[in-house]
Design a protein around this motif. Structure first.
Motif, PDB file in Angstrom:
ATOM      1  N   LEU A 142      62.195  46.607 -15.544  1.00  0.00           N
ATOM      2  CA  LEU A 142      63.531  46.462 -14.962  1.00  0.00           C
ATOM      3  C   LEU A 142      63.960  47.799 -14.372  1.00  0.00           C
ATOM      4  N   VAL A 143      64.668  47.741 -13.248  1.00  0.00           N
ATOM      5  CA  VAL A 143      65.238  48.942 -12.631  1.00  0.00           C
ATOM      6  C   VAL A 143      66.758  48.816 -12.697  1.00  0.00           C
ATOM      7  N   VAL A 144      67.413  49.875 -13.166  1.00  0.00           N
ATOM      8  CA  VAL A 144      68.871  49.922 -13.229  1.00  0.00           C
ATOM      9  C   VAL A 144      69.328  51.031 -12.284  1.00  0.00           C
ATOM     10  N   ILE A 145      70.200  50.677 -11.337  1.00  0.00           N
ATOM     11  CA  ILE A 145      70.700  51.668 -10.382  1.00  0.00           C
ATOM     12  C   ILE A 145      72.171  51.936 -10.674  1.00  0.00           C
ATOM     13  N   ASN A 146      72.475  53.193 -10.972  1.00  0.00           N
ATOM     14  CA  ASN A 146      73.862  53.627 -11.173  1.00  0.00           C
ATOM     15  C   ASN A 146      74.347  54.135  -9.814  1.00  0.00           C
ATOM     16  N   ALA A 147      74.661  53.191  -8.934  1.00  0.00           N
ATOM     17  CA  ALA A 147      75.017  53.526  -7.552  1.00  0.00           C
ATOM     18  C   ALA A 147      76.232  54.445  -7.442  1.00  0.00           C
ATOM     19  N   PRO A 148      77.314  54.241  -8.213  1.00  0.00           N
ATOM     20  CA  PRO A 148      78.453  55.156  -8.093  1.00  0.00           C
ATOM     21  C   PRO A 148      78.086  56.613  -8.385  1.00  0.00           C
ATOM     22  N   SER A 149      77.151  56.839  -9.309  1.00  0.00           N
ATOM     23  CA  SER A 149      76.761  58.217  -9.618  1.00  0.00           C
ATOM     24  C   SER A 149      76.025  58.848  -8.437  1.00  0.00           C
ATOM     25  N   LEU A 150      75.419  58.013  -7.612  1.00  0.00           N
ATOM     26  CA  LEU A 150      74.696  58.502  -6.426  1.00  0.00           C
ATOM     27  C   LEU A 150      75.599  58.581  -5.207  1.00  0.00           C
ATOM     28  N   ARG A 151      76.857  58.130  -5.375  1.00  0.00           N
ATOM     29  CA  ARG A 151      77.814  58.051  -4.268  1.00  0.00           C
ATOM     30  C   ARG A 151      77.223  57.212  -3.130  1.00  0.00           C
ATOM     31  N   SER A 152      76.733  56.055  -3.525  1.00  0.00           N
ATOM     32  CA  SER A 152      76.019  55.176  -2.605  1.00  0.00           C
ATOM     33  C   SER A 152      76.223  53.734  -3.042  1.00  0.00           C
ATOM     34  N   THR A 153      75.920  52.809  -2.136  1.00  0.00           N
ATOM     35  CA  THR A 153      75.932  51.398  -2.523  1.00  0.00           C
ATOM     36  C   THR A 153      74.617  51.034  -3.198  1.00  0.00           C
ATOM     37  N   GLY A 154      73.609  51.848  -2.988  1.00  0.00           N
ATOM     38  CA  GLY A 154      72.299  51.583  -3.563  1.00  0.00           C
ATOM     39  C   GLY A 154      71.458  50.622  -2.740  1.00  0.00           C
ATOM     40  N   LEU A 155      71.983  50.177  -1.611  1.00  0.00           N
ATOM     41  CA  LEU A 155      71.291  49.183  -0.790  1.00  0.00           C
ATOM     42  C   LEU A 155      69.916  49.666  -0.324  1.00  0.00           C
ATOM     43  N   ARG A 156      69.834  50.889   0.189  1.00  0.00           N
ATOM     44  CA  ARG A 156      68.537  51.396   0.669  1.00  0.00           C
ATOM     45  C   ARG A 156      67.537  51.534  -0.470  1.00  0.00           C
ATOM     46  N   ILE A 157      68.015  51.958  -1.632  1.00  0.00           N
ATOM     47  CA  ILE A 157      67.114  52.083  -2.786  1.00  0.00           C
ATOM     48  C   ILE A 157      66.585  50.702  -3.168  1.00  0.00           C
ATOM     49  N   CYS A 158      67.473  49.711  -3.207  1.00  0.00           N
ATOM     50  CA  CYS A 158      67.046  48.341  -3.528  1.00  0.00           C
ATOM     51  C   CYS A 158      66.015  47.831  -2.521  1.00  0.00           C
ATOM     52  N   GLN A 159      66.256  48.081  -1.247  1.00  0.00           N
ATOM     53  CA  GLN A 159      65.315  47.641  -0.208  1.00  0.00           C
ATOM     54  C   GLN A 159      63.958  48.309  -0.392  1.00  0.00           C
ATOM     55  N   SER A 160      63.958  49.577  -0.717  1.00  0.00           N
ATOM     56  CA  SER A 160      62.720  50.314  -0.930  1.00  0.00           C
ATOM     57  C   SER A 160      61.955  49.757  -2.132  1.00  0.00           C
ATOM     58  N   ILE A 161      62.676  49.440  -3.195  1.00  0.00           N
ATOM     59  CA  ILE A 161      62.042  48.863  -4.381  1.00  0.00           C
ATOM     60  C   ILE A 161      61.488  47.484  -4.057  1.00  0.00           C
ATOM     61  N   ARG A 162      62.229  46.699  -3.305  1.00  0.00           N
ATOM     62  CA  ARG A 162      61.776  45.362  -2.903  1.00  0.00           C
ATOM     63  C   ARG A 162      60.505  45.416  -2.072  1.00  0.00           C
ATOM     64  N   GLU A 163      60.378  46.440  -1.236  1.00  0.00           N
ATOM     65  CA  GLU A 163      59.158  46.612  -0.445  1.00  0.00           C
ATOM     66  C   GLU A 163      57.971  46.908  -1.357  1.00  0.00           C
ATOM     67  N   TYR A 164      58.213  47.622  -2.426  1.00  0.00           N
ATOM     68  CA  TYR A 164      57.165  47.976  -3.378  1.00  0.00           C
ATOM     69  C   TYR A 164      56.780  46.772  -4.246  1.00  0.00           C
ATOM     70  N   ASP A 165      57.812  46.086  -4.778  1.00  0.00           N
ATOM     71  CA  ASP A 165      57.586  44.940  -5.649  1.00  0.00           C
ATOM     72  C   ASP A 165      58.756  43.964  -5.497  1.00  0.00           C
ATOM     73  N   ALA A 166      58.523  42.892  -4.775  1.00  0.00           N
ATOM     74  CA  ALA A 166      59.588  41.942  -4.464  1.00  0.00           C
ATOM     75  C   ALA A 166      60.117  41.198  -5.687  1.00  0.00           C
ATOM     76  N   LYS A 167      59.361  41.167  -6.780  1.00  0.00           N
ATOM     77  CA  LYS A 167      59.792  40.404  -7.957  1.00  0.00           C
ATOM     78  C   LYS A 167      60.374  41.253  -9.083  1.00  0.00           C
ATOM     79  N   LEU A 168      60.383  42.565  -8.917  1.00  0.00           N
ATOM     80  CA  LEU A 168      60.905  43.453  -9.955  1.00  0.00           C
ATOM     81  C   LEU A 168      62.422  43.305 -10.064  1.00  0.00           C
ATOM     82  N   PRO A 169      62.943  42.986 -11.249  1.00  0.00           N
ATOM     83  CA  PRO A 169      64.387  42.828 -11.414  1.00  0.00           C
ATOM     84  C   PRO A 169      65.117  44.160 -11.226  1.00  0.00           C
ATOM     85  N   ILE A 170      66.260  44.089 -10.524  1.00  0.00           N
ATOM     86  CA  ILE A 170      67.091  45.267 -10.277  1.00  0.00           C
ATOM     87  C   ILE A 170      68.532  44.932 -10.678  1.00  0.00           C
ATOM     88  N   ILE A 171      69.125  45.845 -11.428  1.00  0.00           N
ATOM     89  CA  ILE A 171      70.548  45.703 -11.790  1.00  0.00           C
ATOM     90  C   ILE A 171      71.281  46.869 -11.171  1.00  0.00           C
TER      91      ILE A 171
END
Length: 79
Positions: A50-79
């Motif tokens: 599982l991947v957990v993204i603390n987007a507010p701490s990054l001052r980001s929506t986390g969208l690009r990080i999620c897209q990058s993870i999806r490119e690596y593994d489309a089935k990996l759960p992300i919160i």
């Protein structure tokens, strides 16, 4: 039983306290990345369940990080 591996993506300077220590106390194998680039290389090293993204701490929506993870593994759960 092998512990569940988590990858947490959050800034080192997070204003909100990290919940990583609490997850470790519960028996999870926790790895932390401080940005999307670091997260991408950690994905290959630790194979998290599982991947957990603390987007507010990054001052980001986390969208690009999620897209990058999806490119690596489309089935990996992300919160």
């Amino acid at each position: 039983m092998k512990p569940i591996t988590l990858l947490i993506i959050e800034s080192r300077h997070a204003e909100i306290p990290s919940f990583a220590p609490d997850l470790q106390k519960k028996g999870f194998d926790v790895h932390i990345a401080q940005n999307g680039g670091q997260a991408k290389s950690r994905l290959k090293q630790v194979s998290p369940s599982l991947v957990v993204i603390n987007a507010p701490s990054l001052r980001s929506t986390g969208l690009r990080i999620c897209q990058s993870i999806r490119e690596y593994d489309a089935k990996l759960p992300i919160i």
